[in-house]
Design a protein around this motif. Structure first.
Motif, PDB file in Angstrom:
ATOM      1  N   TYR A 179      36.888  42.066  43.212  1.00  0.00           N
ATOM      2  CA  TYR A 179      37.246  43.476  43.351  1.00  0.00           C
ATOM      3  C   TYR A 179      38.036  43.894  42.110  1.00  0.00           C
ATOM      4  O   TYR A 179      38.869  43.131  41.607  1.00  0.00           O
ATOM      5  CB  TYR A 179      38.117  43.719  44.588  1.00  0.00           C
ATOM      6  CG  TYR A 179      37.371  43.764  45.895  1.00  0.00           C
ATOM      7  CD1 TYR A 179      37.218  44.963  46.585  1.00  0.00           C
ATOM      8  CD2 TYR A 179      36.823  42.612  46.455  1.00  0.00           C
ATOM      9  CE1 TYR A 179      36.555  45.013  47.796  1.00  0.00           C
ATOM     10  CE2 TYR A 179      36.154  42.645  47.663  1.00  0.00           C
ATOM     11  CZ  TYR A 179      36.014  43.857  48.335  1.00  0.00           C
ATOM     12  OH  TYR A 179      35.356  43.897  49.541  1.00  0.00           O
ATOM     13  N   ALA A 180      37.806  45.114  41.650  1.00  0.00           N
ATOM     14  CA  ALA A 180      38.562  45.633  40.509  1.00  0.00           C
ATOM     15  C   ALA A 180      39.918  46.149  40.994  1.00  0.00           C
ATOM     16  O   ALA A 180      39.996  46.946  41.933  1.00  0.00           O
ATOM     17  CB  ALA A 180      37.798  46.755  39.832  1.00  0.00           C
ATOM     18  N   LEU A 181      40.989  45.654  40.377  1.00  0.00           N
ATOM     19  CA  LEU A 181      42.322  46.188  40.630  1.00  0.00           C
ATOM     20  C   LEU A 181      42.488  47.456  39.797  1.00  0.00           C
ATOM     21  O   LEU A 181      42.370  47.424  38.576  1.00  0.00           O
ATOM     22  CB  LEU A 181      43.395  45.156  40.271  1.00  0.00           C
ATOM     23  CG  LEU A 181      44.846  45.613  40.393  1.00  0.00           C
ATOM     24  CD1 LEU A 181      45.180  46.029  41.816  1.00  0.00           C
ATOM     25  CD2 LEU A 181      45.793  44.491  39.942  1.00  0.00           C
ATOM     26  N   ILE A 182      42.759  48.587  40.467  1.00  0.00           N
ATOM     27  CA  ILE A 182      42.755  49.905  39.841  1.00  0.00           C
ATOM     28  C   ILE A 182      44.191  50.439  39.754  1.00  0.00           C
ATOM     29  O   ILE A 182      44.980  50.304  40.691  1.00  0.00           O
ATOM     30  CB  ILE A 182      41.890  50.895  40.647  1.00  0.00           C
ATOM     31  CG1 ILE A 182      40.457  50.361  40.775  1.00  0.00           C
ATOM     32  CG2 ILE A 182      41.900  52.272  40.010  1.00  0.00           C
ATOM     33  CD1 ILE A 182      39.718  50.229  39.485  1.00  0.00           C
ATOM     34  N   ARG A 183      44.504  51.070  38.631  1.00  0.00           N
ATOM     35  CA  ARG A 183      45.773  51.791  38.455  1.00  0.00           C
ATOM     36  C   ARG A 183      45.463  53.254  38.169  1.00  0.00           C
ATOM     37  O   ARG A 183      44.718  53.565  37.255  1.00  0.00           O
ATOM     38  CB  ARG A 183      46.579  51.206  37.295  1.00  0.00           C
ATOM     39  CG  ARG A 183      47.941  51.880  37.057  1.00  0.00           C
ATOM     40  CD  ARG A 183      48.635  51.230  35.863  1.00  0.00           C
ATOM     41  NE  ARG A 183      50.022  51.666  35.721  1.00  0.00           N
ATOM     42  CZ  ARG A 183      50.426  52.667  34.930  1.00  0.00           C
ATOM     43  NH1 ARG A 183      49.529  53.350  34.232  1.00  0.00           N
ATOM     44  NH2 ARG A 183      51.704  52.973  34.844  1.00  0.00           N
ATOM     45  N   GLN A 184      46.036  54.150  38.990  1.00  0.00           N
ATOM     46  CA  GLN A 184      45.842  55.581  38.810  1.00  0.00           C
ATOM     47  C   GLN A 184      47.194  56.258  38.645  1.00  0.00           C
ATOM     48  O   GLN A 184      48.167  55.883  39.291  1.00  0.00           O
ATOM     49  CB  GLN A 184      45.114  56.190  40.017  1.00  0.00           C
ATOM     50  CG  GLN A 184      43.704  55.667  40.208  1.00  0.00           C
ATOM     51  CD  GLN A 184      43.077  56.178  41.497  1.00  0.00           C
ATOM     52  OE1 GLN A 184      43.763  56.529  42.439  1.00  0.00           O
ATOM     53  NE2 GLN A 184      41.750  56.213  41.529  1.00  0.00           N
ATOM     54  N   VAL A 185      47.249  57.273  37.775  1.00  0.00           N
ATOM     55  CA  VAL A 185      48.460  58.052  37.554  1.00  0.00           C
ATOM     56  C   VAL A 185      48.150  59.511  37.885  1.00  0.00           C
ATOM     57  O   VAL A 185      47.259  60.109  37.285  1.00  0.00           O
ATOM     58  CB  VAL A 185      48.956  57.948  36.097  1.00  0.00           C
ATOM     59  CG1 VAL A 185      50.206  58.803  35.899  1.00  0.00           C
ATOM     60  CG2 VAL A 185      49.255  56.494  35.741  1.00  0.00           C
ATOM     61  N   TYR A 186      48.898  60.059  38.868  1.00  0.00           N
ATOM     62  CA  TYR A 186      48.754  61.454  39.254  1.00  0.00           C
ATOM     63  C   TYR A 186      50.009  62.213  38.835  1.00  0.00           C
ATOM     64  O   TYR A 186      51.131  61.799  39.163  1.00  0.00           O
ATOM     65  CB  TYR A 186      48.561  61.591  40.763  1.00  0.00           C
ATOM     66  CG  TYR A 186      47.253  61.044  41.275  1.00  0.00           C
ATOM     67  CD1 TYR A 186      46.155  61.868  41.476  1.00  0.00           C
ATOM     68  CD2 TYR A 186      47.115  59.687  41.567  1.00  0.00           C
ATOM     69  CE1 TYR A 186      44.951  61.360  41.947  1.00  0.00           C
ATOM     70  CE2 TYR A 186      45.920  59.172  42.049  1.00  0.00           C
ATOM     71  CZ  TYR A 186      44.838  60.020  42.232  1.00  0.00           C
ATOM     72  OH  TYR A 186      43.658  59.519  42.698  1.00  0.00           O
ATOM     73  N   GLY A 187      49.829  63.323  38.132  1.00  0.00           N
ATOM     74  CA  GLY A 187      50.943  64.155  37.692  1.00  0.00           C
ATOM     75  C   GLY A 187      50.417  65.262  36.809  1.00  0.00           C
ATOM     76  O   GLY A 187      49.385  65.114  36.127  1.00  0.00           O
ATOM     77  N   TYR A 188      51.114  66.386  36.805  1.00  0.00           N
ATOM     78  CA  TYR A 188      50.629  67.553  36.070  1.00  0.00           C
ATOM     79  C   TYR A 188      50.644  67.270  34.566  1.00  0.00           C
ATOM     80  O   TYR A 188      51.672  66.885  34.000  1.00  0.00           O
ATOM     81  CB  TYR A 188      51.491  68.764  36.382  1.00  0.00           C
ATOM     82  CG  TYR A 188      50.985  70.034  35.747  1.00  0.00           C
ATOM     83  CD1 TYR A 188      49.735  70.538  36.081  1.00  0.00           C
ATOM     84  CD2 TYR A 188      51.759  70.722  34.823  1.00  0.00           C
ATOM     85  CE1 TYR A 188      49.253  71.702  35.500  1.00  0.00           C
ATOM     86  CE2 TYR A 188      51.288  71.892  34.242  1.00  0.00           C
ATOM     87  CZ  TYR A 188      50.039  72.372  34.577  1.00  0.00           C
ATOM     88  OH  TYR A 188      49.571  73.518  33.998  1.00  0.00           O
ATOM     89  N   ASN A 189      49.488  67.470  33.926  1.00  0.00           N
ATOM     90  CA  ASN A 189      49.350  67.188  32.496  1.00  0.00           C
ATOM     91  C   ASN A 189      49.128  68.446  31.668  1.00  0.00           C
ATOM     92  O   ASN A 189      48.718  68.373  30.512  1.00  0.00           O
ATOM     93  CB  ASN A 189      48.206  66.201  32.259  1.00  0.00           C
ATOM     94  CG  ASN A 189      46.872  66.706  32.773  1.00  0.00           C
ATOM     95  OD1 ASN A 189      46.680  67.908  32.960  1.00  0.00           O
ATOM     96  ND2 ASN A 189      45.938  65.794  33.005  1.00  0.00           N
ATOM     97  N   GLY A 190      49.395  69.608  32.269  1.00  0.00           N
ATOM     98  CA  GLY A 190      49.184  70.865  31.576  1.00  0.00           C
ATOM     99  C   GLY A 190      47.976  71.623  32.059  1.00  0.00           C
ATOM    100  O   GLY A 190      47.878  72.840  31.878  1.00  0.00           O
ATOM    101  N   SER A 191      47.025  70.929  32.697  1.00  0.00           N
ATOM    102  CA  SER A 191      45.826  71.591  33.211  1.00  0.00           C
ATOM    103  C   SER A 191      45.414  71.082  34.578  1.00  0.00           C
ATOM    104  O   SER A 191      44.835  71.816  35.373  1.00  0.00           O
ATOM    105  CB  SER A 191      44.666  71.411  32.230  1.00  0.00           C
ATOM    106  OG  SER A 191      44.382  70.033  32.036  1.00  0.00           O
ATOM    107  N   SER A 192      45.706  69.806  34.870  1.00  0.00           N
ATOM    108  CA  SER A 192      45.349  69.223  36.157  1.00  0.00           C
ATOM    109  C   SER A 192      46.389  68.163  36.509  1.00  0.00           C
ATOM    110  O   SER A 192      47.336  67.928  35.753  1.00  0.00           O
ATOM    111  CB  SER A 192      43.955  68.600  36.110  1.00  0.00           C
ATOM    112  OG  SER A 192      43.974  67.377  35.366  1.00  0.00           O
ATOM    113  N   ASN A 193      46.192  67.531  37.657  1.00  0.00           N
ATOM    114  CA  ASN A 193      47.084  66.446  38.080  1.00  0.00           C
ATOM    115  C   ASN A 193      46.499  65.068  37.791  1.00  0.00           C
ATOM    116  O   ASN A 193      46.970  64.068  38.330  1.00  0.00           O
ATOM    117  CB  ASN A 193      47.410  66.565  39.577  1.00  0.00           C
ATOM    118  CG  ASN A 193      48.371  67.697  39.855  1.00  0.00           C
ATOM    119  OD1 ASN A 193      49.340  67.890  39.136  1.00  0.00           O
ATOM    120  ND2 ASN A 193      48.108  68.458  40.907  1.00  0.00           N
TER     121      ASN A 193
END
Length: 629
Positions: free
Chosen positions: A168-182
């Motif tokens: 299984y692929a271990l995934i890292r995601q970052v959510y946060g406002y970047n000026g246009s989307s999260n």
């Protein structure tokens, strides 16, 4: 007889046999070496994946809770499951400026995607946009982003295209406002073994395990989540029934265990189990440093409940300037977005909202809640306008100098002038200087912010009342251009060391009212900064403490001399009024206070003043009440 040269048949056979034995031995040695090398290569692959996974996870988990808006209700850990964890932390950019955070900042709830994951089974949906740079980090095996970790997440990514069915692929995601989307883009970190059972039906140890404070007593050992037997380890029946921790419990997590299982890309025929795939497990543990907080928080929003359903809808904005109290006597005033917060000791409290003028409640005005250590307990209040809506509108008119006369109005207006109400609502004048507010029936203060290179003609702030639904009130303001100006500017800052001096790193306080003796007023911006453009002269500058704050510097500064083309700096320091309290004094026969003063009545030699209250006179009852200090 002489012997002929050469080998006999027997000698030839012996030589061939010996050569065959040597060749067989060499083949065995070479084959064993190749097999050992292959095994070593598979072990190396498994170890490398497990090591990379542990390194990444340990680094990120050590930052849990860093730089979050805890007092505003932003949690450290928001989801904790066997193969996924979601938390808030200000990791990127590094370093970040807390007063003006860079991208990504906290999730903007009005921008997509506003949930984690963006679709499917949602695990985290922030209730508001927090005012920090703390983004949301998701570490998971859910590579197809549907909120569920199952066999559909195995083999759907290029990194998983191996012979091993357990990769299984271990995934890292970052959510946060970047000026246009999260944001929310996925980064593939490593290959690890997923939750699939072994051939014999047993389960691997989960990627994440959680040790938590089960009783609020720091002297007792932590408990392992899912360990129903209490032996400190997860056995097979416990792993089979393991579930995510409830949200109400994640704030009690003290330690997080990491068990990264790396697997080989090819099979080893000598291994009969696990379909022949060799495994390497590397474990680590991270202490959640931000979890064991001694205080709790009571937070919430007072909102304009337009549909009277008691729940804040998408178009229902917060109400600013509303008083919220605790039964301890501490009170707060809601900010521009309607939010308030209290930092309290764990325990039970009564939270009371005082309806603002022109509003009545759609929810209970007093709510009993229990504050939990290290967590934020939320209490929202809904209000609706009494008697409908009316209009306050007008123009900002351009004046001109007339020799020998007072400034005279022209037919022109002044555009881009900010007008605001005491409720926090704002409008900016259009090309002809006009503005308008559609607001609930009530009494309001309407204030004009004097722009640069102008001076006000007449008052800059007036009070007007909308008496009934459909009322319209006109309020005009005047501005005169000035050729020679100076500037009064400064910062209202949080004086953390309470020394009355603006030190490096002390952040600004937004939305604080600053006034001049001319009647001009303004609000500090997001960094606590303010400024006035004024004609040369001598001025007085006054700061009005925001609710929940008290000053560490004087609030009224006099003798501020401004010369043309110069800037005079006037800063104001405030601190959080964490020790505010009050006592209700019962007056007996009358409750109508007419005057209050203090004086030392010399009842002792300490020289401390007493409180003297004068009330309406009632026959036979004294109208003077004294409280001795």
């Amino acid at each position: 007889m002489a012997r002929n040269k050469g080998f006999t048949l027997i000698e030839t056979i012996i030589v061939l046999v010996i050569a065959g034995v040597i060749a067989t031995a060499l083949f065995y040695v070479l084959n064993s070496s190749r097999h050992a090398s292959r095994i070593a290569s598979m072990d190396s692959q498994a170890q490398q994946n497990a090591r990379v996974a542990v390194d990444y996870l340990t680094r990120d988990l050590r930052s849990i809770g860093y730089g979050i808006d805890l007092s505003g209700g932003q949690r450290s850990i928001v989801y904790a499951a066997p193969y996924e964890i979601i938390f808030n932390a200000n990791i990127e950019p590094n370093p970040d400026n807390g007063a003006s955070p860079g991208y990504p900042s906290a999730i903007d709830v009005d921008v997509s995607p506003s949930t984690v994951p963006p679709s499917g089974t949602v695990h985290y949906a922030p209730s508001r946009t927090y005012e920090t740079g703390a983004e949301t980090i998701r570490l998971t095996l859910d590579s197809n982003n549907d909120g569920v970790i199952d066999e559909s997440d195995n083999g759907d990514d290029p990194i998983e295209q191996t012979r091993n069915p357990y990769d299984y692929a271990l995934i890292r995601q970052v959510y946060g406002y970047n000026g246009s989307s999260n944001g929310g883009e996925s980064q593939q970190i490593a290959l690890v073994r997923g939750p699939d059972p072994y051939d014999d039906g047993s389960y691997p140890q989960p990627l994440f395990t959680y040790w938590y404070d089960h009783d609020g007593d720091e002297s007792t050992p932590e408990v392992l989540w899912g360990d129903t037997s209490g032996d400190g380890v997860l056995d097979q029946p416990e792993i089979a029934t393991l579930t995510p921790m409830p949200l109400s419990m994640v704030s009690t997590i003290k330690r997080i265990g990491i068990n990264a299982i790396g697997t080989g890309r090819s099979t080893d025929p000598r291994i009969s189990s696990n379909e022949g795939y060799r495994e390497t497990t590397i474990s680590s543990e991270v202490t959640v440093r931000n979890a064991p907080l001694r205080s709790g928080y009571i937070v919430g929003v007072v909102f304009n409940d337009l549909d009277s359903d008691g729940t804040q809808g998408f178009a229902e904005s917060g109400l600013s300037g509303v008083t919220v109290r605790l039964n301890t006597g501490v009170q707060r005033t809601t900010g521009a977005d309607g939010y308030y917060n209290f930092r309290v000791d764990p325990g039970t409290y009564t939270v009371t909202e005082v309806d603002p003028p022109g509003y009545t409640s759609t929810t209970a005005n007093a709510v009993v809640v229990t504050a939990v250590k290290g967590a934020a307990t939320r209490v929202d209040f809904g209000d609706k306008a009494i008697g409908g809506y009316g209009l306050i509108l007008g123009r900002v008119i351009l004046y001109e100098e007339v020799p020998g006369e007072d400034p005279q109005p022209t037919e022109n207006g002044v555009a881009d002038v900010e007008i605001y109400l005491n409720t926090g609502e704002r409008d900016t004048t259009s090309w002809d200087g006009s503005y308008m507010f559609l607001i609930p029936v009530s009494t309001y203060s309407i204030t004009m912010l004097v722009p640069a290179n102008y001076t006000a003609v007449g008052p800059t702030s007036v009070d007007r009342t909308l008496s009934r639904e459909g009322d319209t009130v006109w309020v005009n303001f005047g501005l005169l251009p000035v050729t020679e100006t100076g500037t009064i500017a400064g910062k209202v800052y949080l004086d953390e060391d309470e020394d009355g001096i603006l030190d490096a790193g002390e952040s600004g306080i937004p939305s604080v009212v600053v006034r001049l003796n001319t009647g001009d007023s303004t609000l500090t911006d997001a960094e606590g900064l303010y400024s006035f453009t004024v004609a040369p002269g001598t001025y007085e500058v006054t700061e009005e403490d925001l609710g929940g704050y008290e000053s560490t510097t004087i609030n009224h500064v006099t003798g501020v001399v401004v010369e043309a083309d110069s800037t005079v700096t006037v800063n104001f320091g405030d601190k959080l009024a964490t020790d505010l309290s009050f006592t209700v004094i019962t007056l007996g026969e009358t409750q109508r206070a007419l005057c209050i003063t203090s004086a030392d009545l010399h009842e002792d030699n300490r020289g401390e003043p007493e409180i003297i209250l004068g009330t309406k006179y009632v026959s036979g009852v004294s109208n003077l009440n004294v409280w001795f200090n």
